[in-house]
Design an enzyme around this catalytic site. Structure first.
Site, short mmCIF file in Angstrom:
data_model
loop_
_atom_site.label_atom_id
_atom_site.label_comp_id
_atom_site.label_asym_id
_atom_site.label_seq_id
_atom_site.Cartn_x
_atom_site.Cartn_y
_atom_site.Cartn_z
N GLN A 1 0.85 -1.19 0.00
CA GLN A 1 0.00 0.00 0.00
C GLN A 1 0.88 1.24 0.00
O GLN A 1 2.02 1.18 0.47
CB GLN A 1 -0.95 0.02 1.21
CG GLN A 1 -2.31 -0.54 0.86
CD GLN A 1 -3.23 -0.78 2.04
OE1 GLN A 1 -2.84 -0.66 3.19
NE2 GLN A 1 -4.46 -1.14 1.74
N SER B 1 3.30 -0.20 6.71
CA SER B 1 2.07 -0.89 7.11
C SER B 1 2.30 -2.39 7.01
O SER B 1 3.13 -2.84 6.23
CB SER B 1 0.88 -0.51 6.22
OG SER B 1 1.00 -1.12 4.95
N THR B 2 1.55 -3.16 7.79
CA THR B 2 1.60 -4.61 7.69
C THR B 2 0.46 -5.04 6.77
O THR B 2 -0.44 -5.77 7.16
CB THR B 2 1.54 -5.23 9.10
OG1 THR B 2 2.53 -4.57 9.90
CG2 THR B 2 1.86 -6.71 9.10
N HIS B 3 0.50 -4.51 5.55
CA HIS B 3 -0.56 -4.72 4.57
C HIS B 3 0.02 -5.33 3.31
O HIS B 3 -0.18 -4.82 2.21
CB HIS B 3 -1.28 -3.40 4.27
CG HIS B 3 -1.95 -2.78 5.47
ND1 HIS B 3 -2.46 -1.51 5.48
CD2 HIS B 3 -2.20 -3.27 6.71
CE1 HIS B 3 -2.99 -1.24 6.68
NE2 HIS B 3 -2.83 -2.30 7.44
N ASN B 4 0.79 -6.40 3.48
CA ASN B 4 1.39 -7.11 2.34
C ASN B 4 0.36 -8.07 1.79
O ASN B 4 -0.27 -8.81 2.55
CB ASN B 4 2.62 -7.90 2.81
CG ASN B 4 3.52 -7.09 3.72
OD1 ASN B 4 3.25 -6.97 4.91
ND2 ASN B 4 4.56 -6.53 3.18
#
Lengths: 586, 215
Positions: free
Chosen positions: A347, A513-516
């Site tokens: 993101q 962010s931990t939005h992988n």
């Protein structure tokens, strides 16, 4: 010497947001289910007890609920001409390593994806034509529509106690809600969050420009709540220490506050912690999984046979286990063929900081996604003709609880240290807030996951290798979103502005962010996806792969609601269709 | 305040007190890094698992990467601090006849700027690598809970008005727009040592500071 255990019916690898719900929903069948978790069990009352839960240094820098990189990490490079090197320190993202996974330290942002997110390729072609498609784009429709997923969003919202105000109830726009959201079948289970001073200034300015501000949906309880599984959560007191932290109040929905205690009561469910799955075992012709092999806490290699294997771990581990097990064809970016590791995306984050002489914000208050936002520039909610990109961003004023090590913001031109820095920190900590532009990210040919040729984990297996950089699409999208944020900032009229654009090159160092997402993408075509619309492997029908690994590209919205909804959706498909007659569901 | 150093030697303590003080100097706003105990904090960090990169990936082969690939040194933080301080002090003695802590503040600032931009060549490591750790640990030591040995007297929190451990009354306070919430900060250490009150759920009971009206 491998220990071979008696067979079970269903194995679930990873007991986080997706895995806990799959275990719980499938436990109702009475079948023997085992959840395998590489991390330890947590007891939130002890692990996150006051006052120790409010320790920024521990949770932001040295947390033991995050992945222990000494045993396993991934390698990273920006493009294929570089040598990938290990991520030796936690930085850009924070995968979890405990029962509950990253769902223990998440920020509670509980947005659904937009209907457009699920069909963006066909809708882009319809509205703008082929010439508008980004270069080397591997983005695709999910093979699943928002309308199909809506009942499962609703189910997950009633498990996680999401607070918000509906913007579109069965097609009727609702004042105060997000008019751009997909049709919602009923109101949120909890009321919307309160609006902070920063949120009020943002909302007034956005409204004056004709935009529609609303309170972001949150999974930090806005009132005491008893969920679908009869778990009761207390109300969030907005004390901050939320992102990266476990919640001392038990007010943030997480696997351990919403699902696992009730799951543990099922006699046909067994949780095994400290079990690190190293591969899915296959029969001799590679068409059927026979179980998994894991290393247990004593270092023993264990073979656990099962009829059905569900991979429900983090994006990286789902993809890596497929690659290590030889399930599905690995992606080759040169030939643009193969599927496993394809569609990796992230993101985009950027912000406009505003500094005031005459306003104070008490920024340490908040947390639990206490955020006011607009969706006017999200997805395809605005005309992209001539803009040169697809997708968008939501703009938000968020009161996350600004802790002092990581959250001191100073005006542009301030030195990084010394007396001038100290003076600026003292002056501005309480007198600034930012408009964040949370943008989506398209998948493209050069960005992918595969196995590293050099570096190995503590068990001797290859690490996952990430090859990733922002594309032109992400740069244009983020620049556009920052321009829109500046329009709102100028109405708010601070004494100083600081623009923090998207980095020119993606770096694995600063936290983002931990939005992988991606790597085991879902879709309608086996040539471009790893799993079908029910999250079932095209190649090995008794393997399901559930999680953000299934996203073919990333929305601007945080992933957790969609991960939870997909888990509910896949659980129903397995219960109602697959278990009745095990077969490819598509 | 007395402190038994577990990792640092006395010359290293003197170096860190001097260098950290330039990064966050004492001034009219309040104490700097020396008085706040940042050297003591760094000693504790270096003696902790982090000092040996206990949770970091430490398998080779090792090679320098791009800035985007992050930390790639085969040395641990313990080894980086030990080597860098010795080599910087040697450089200072050669060039300026005194070790770093005994130089004029302006010259110390100049040397720190050289390290920051990797313009101070050291025999074994990058001065920028050391500087990045020093700046990070100094900020941590000035703002982390005093239980880690820094932020003495909650000097860092007082500087910016951070209340420390939260109270349970913020949902009401959030409705008081544009009113500064100024309280005596409460640390985990305060609560452990029973110098601060907590409510039934363990949240801090804040004592409001009397704010002088503006002149």
């Amino acid at each position: 010497m491998t220990t071979r255990l008696p067979p079970v019916d269903i194995l679930v690898v990873g007991v986080g947001v997706a895995g806990s719900i799959l275990c719980k929903e499938l436990a109702a069948t009475g079948l023997k289910i085992v959840g395998l978790e590489r991390g330890r069990m947590l007891d939130p009352q002890h692990d996150f007890a006051m006052p120790y839960a409010h320790d920024e240094l521990k949770y932001d820098r040295h947390s033991d609920i995050l992945q222990n990189l000494s045993r396993e990490t991934l390698t990273f490079r920006n493009h294929t001409q570089q040598k990938a090197l290990p991520m030796r320190e936690m930085g850009s993202f924070k995968p979890g390593e405990c029962v509950g996974g990253a769902g223990m330290h998440w920020g509670a942002h509980a947005r659904r994806f937009l209907p457009w997110d699920f069909e963006l390729r066909s809708r882009t072609l319809d509205r703008y034509g082929a010439a508008h498609m980004p270069a080397d784009w591997t983005g695709q429709d999910w093979g699943l529509t928002y309308e199909e997923l809506e009942p499962y969003y609703d189910q997950f919202e009633h498990i996680y106690g999401v607070g918000g105000k509906a913007g579109n109830l069965e097609g009727a726009l609702q004042p105060g809600g997000n008019p751009f959201e997909g049709v919602r079948s009923r109101e949120f289970p909890n009321p919307e969050s309160q609006r902070t001073y920063a949120g009020t200034l943002f909302a007034e300015a956005a409204h004056s420009l004709g935009k529609t501000p609303f309170q972001n949906p949150t999974a930090a309880m806005t009132s005491p709540y008893t969920n679908l599984y009869k778990m009761t959560l207390g109300q969030c007191v907005r004390g901050g220490f939320c992102n990266s932290h476990g919640c001392a109040m038990g007010a943030k929905a997480s696997p351990l506050t919403t699902v696992i205690p009730t799951l543990a009561k099922h006699p046909n469910f067994e949780l095994r912690t400290h079990t690190n799955v190293t591969r899915v075992d296959m029969d001799s012709d590679g068409k059927r999984a026979t179980g998994v092999t894991y290393i247990d806490a004593r270092g023993r290699e264990v073979h656990q046979p099962a009829d059905l294997v569900i991979l429900a771990s983090y994006t990286f581990n789902n993809t890596r286990l497929l690659l290590l097990s030889g399930i599905g064809k690995p992606y080759d970016p040169v030939a643009n063929q193969g599927v496993v590791g394809r569609n990796y995306a992230y993101q985009t984050g950027a912000r406009v900081a505003m500094f005031f002489d005459d306003k104070v914000f008490n920024p340490f208050m908040g947390g639990g996604a206490l955020t006011t936002s607009i969706d006017d520039y999200n997805g395809d909610n605005f005309d992209h003709a001539g803009l040169g990109f697809i997708g968008g961003a939501y703009l938000a004023a968020q009161s996350n609880g600004a802790t002092p090590i990581r959250s001191i913001s100073v005006p542009p031109g301030t030195p990084r240290w010394g007396g001038a820095w100290k003076e600026a920190a003292a002056q501005h900590y309480n007198r600034n807030f930012s408009i964040y532009a949370h943008g989506g990210c398209q998948s493209r040919r050069g960005n992918y996951l595969d196995l590293d040729p050099t570096y190995r984990d503590a068990h001797g297996q290859p690490l996952l290798r990430m090859t990733f950089d922002w594309g032109e699409n992400e740069q244009r999208l983020s620049a556009y979103a920052i321009e829109r944020a500046l329009e709102i900032a100028k109405v708010i009229n601070p004494s100083q502005l600081g623009v923090h654009p998207l980095s020119k090159t993606y770096s694995i160092v600063p936290y983002q962010s931990t939005h992988n997402v991606g790597g085991a993408a879902m879709g309608a075509d086996p040539a471009t996806s790893v799993v079908n619309k029910y999250l079932q492997s095209w190649d090995v029908p008794n393997v399901f792969v559930v999680g953000a690994s299934a996203f073919p590209q990333n929305s601007a919205n945080p992933p957790t609601l969609t991960v939870g909804a997909l888990a509910c959706w896949a659980a129903d498909a397995i219960k109602d269709e697959y278990l009745a007659r095990p077969r490819p569901l598509v | 305040m007395a402190h038994a150093y577990r990792f640092l030697t006395q010359p290293e303590v003197k170096f860190l007190e001097a260098a950290a003080e330039r990064l966050i100097p004492a001034d009219h706003l309040g104490p700097g890094a020396r008085e706040a105990g940042v050297a003591c904090f760094i000693d504790g960090q270096l003696a902790s698992p982090w000092g040996l990169h206990g949770r970091q990936y430490r398998t080779g082969p090792w090679q320098e990467g791009t800035p985007e690939q992050g930390f790639q040194s085969p040395l641990t933080p313990q080894e980086i601090y030990r080597a860098a301080i010795r080599e910087i002090d040697q450089h200072c003695r050669m060039e300026h006849a005194k070790a770093f802590p005994f130089l004029e503040a302006a010259l110390q600032d100049e040397l720190l700027r050289q390290m920051e931009s990797d313009a101070l060549p050291l025999p074994s490591i990058s001065s920028a690598l050391f500087f990045s750790l020093l700046l990070r640990n100094t900020m941590e030591g000035f703002f982390a809970d005093p239980l880690y040995g820094g932020n003495r007297g909650k000097a860092g929190w007082r500087l910016i008005g951070f209340p420390g451990v939260a109270a349970a009354n913020y949902t009401e306070e959030l409705d008081h727009h544009n009113q500064s919430y100024q309280v005596e900060p409460v640390s985990i250490l305060d609560i452990e040592q029973q110098r601060a009150q907590v409510d039934a759920q363990g949240y801090a009971k804040h004592i409001k500071l009397r704010v002088e009206p503006k002149a």
